[in-house]
Design an enzyme around this catalytic site. Structure first.
Site, PDB file in Angstrom:
ATOM      1  CE  LYS A   1      -2.558   9.755   8.434  1.00  0.00           C
ATOM      2  NZ  LYS A   1      -3.687   9.725   7.296  1.00  0.00           N
TER       3      LYS A   1
ATOM      4  CG  ASP B   1      -4.432   4.531   4.365  1.00  0.00           C
ATOM      5  OD1 ASP B   1      -3.798   4.344   5.702  1.00  0.00           O
ATOM      6  OD2 ASP B   1      -4.884   5.672   4.183  1.00  0.00           O
TER       7      ASP B   1
ATOM      8  CD  GLN C   1      -6.050  12.306   5.796  1.00  0.00           C
ATOM      9  OE1 GLN C   1      -4.887  11.689   5.897  1.00  0.00           O
ATOM     10  NE2 GLN C   1      -6.952  11.637   6.777  1.00  0.00           N
TER      11      GLN C   1
END
Ligand code: NAP
Length: 292
Positions: free
Chosen positions: A52, A119, A96
């Protein structure tokens, strides 16, 4: 059968984002910025976070990774999020997952400012999605919609069957598809382990979206002839013919299903690259017009 080429689409999205960022920078505007939090040393998480970060740099975004030891307390993790909430160069952040077991993921995710929740996992964004308000959409379902859009797949009035009801894929996917919008407006069924026989549902799908994490679960008998098949699954299975000793497969048995359906996504090279591209898209959105 037509292949939905996720690599090609993701490259298109990334090129569009790069062009926009170059223009922003030329106009003296700030680069969009993404912050990535990695707690512990889970090898898969390290790979995801590094890729990412690399994706951001390739399109000209600012990005930073904060690595914290697995024994970090929940308060220490939340303190980092609060720091980024207040940091003007950070337009989006991701934590994460999974987090170490002693940390409450819900509490941590809920601390992210909803306007920086690229997200789309914050309960405010999840709730806004449900009621059809502008919001950050979780990157995997957002990527699937982008595929449907760019391949001009008709959704209005179609029967979409989503297999899997996770908070990050199945539920937002289903919520997106029944909204009264373009590239949605479908009739939606959701299957999960509570279903006695998923075939009776999947066989009715005009568009079948599978996100279960069970390698090669969906066979040709499960698919209506002519259906569009979107395979979100990403599973490692042992393959001694490969140097690594494994290969990646989806939740759909591609070779078995490919001649029955009209469109299908491969694994790898389907939904995965689109998920990564949509994180960049959401971060750019946050840095430009925002969501709210
Ligand atoms: P998850 O949290 O484990 O959820 C799996 C869902 O599938 C659950 O709702 C479960 O039902 C359901 N399920 C499992 N086995 C089933 C079966 N035999 N029949 C019907 N339903 C079944 O997984 P996830 O995070 O949604 O991920 C799903 C897959 O997508 C995984 O392979 C993951 O690696 C992959 N993934 C890929 C991307 C990408 O970018 N391509 C992104 C995210 C995830 P219950 O609720 O009843 O337990």
């Amino acid at each position: 059968m037509n292949l939905i080429n996720g690599n090609e689409l993701a490259q298109q999205v990334r090129t569009e984002i790069t062009d926009t960022i170059n223009k922003m920078v030329a106009e003296g505007k700030q680069r969009p910025g993404l912050a990535l939090l990695l707690v512990g040393e889970n090898p898969a998480s390290q790979v995801y976070v590094n890729s990412k970060d690399k994706d951001c740099k390739e399109v000209g975004m600012y990005s930073e990774i904060r690595r914290m030891p697995a024994e970090s307390t929940q308060d220490e993790i939340i303190a980092v999020i609060k720091e980024w909430n207040a940091d003007e160069k950070i337009h989006g952040m991701i934590v994460q997952l999974p987090l170490p077991k002693h940390v409450n993921e819900f509490e941590v995710i809920s601390t992210i400012h909803p306007e920086k929740d690229v997200d789309g996992f914050h309960p405010i964004n999840a709730g806004r999605l449900l009621i059809g308000m502008p919001c950050f959409v979780s990157c995997t379902p957002a990527g699937v919609v982008e595929m449907i859009k760019r391949y001009k797949i008709e959704t209005k009035g179609k029967h979409v069957v989503v297999v899997g009801r996770s908070n990050i894929v199945g539920k937002p996917m289903a919520n997106l598809m029944y909204q009264k919008n373009e590239y949605a407006n479908a009739v939606v069924t959701i299957c999960h382990t509570g279903a006695k026989d998923i075939t009776q549902y999947t066989r009715q799908a005009d568009i079948l979206i599978v996100a279960v994490g069970v390698p090669l679960l969906i066979k040709k008998e499960d698919v209506k002839p002519g259906a569009v098949v979107i395979d979100v699954g990403m599973n490692r299975i042992i393959d001694e013919t490969k140097k690594s000793g494994y290969r990646l497969v989806g939740d759909v048995d591609f070779d078995d299903v490919k001649d029955v359906c009209s469109f299908i996504t491969p694994v790898p090279g389907g939904v995965g690259p689109m998920t990564r591209a949509m994180l960049l898209h959401n971060t750019l959105l946050s840095a430009t017009k925002g969501i709210y």
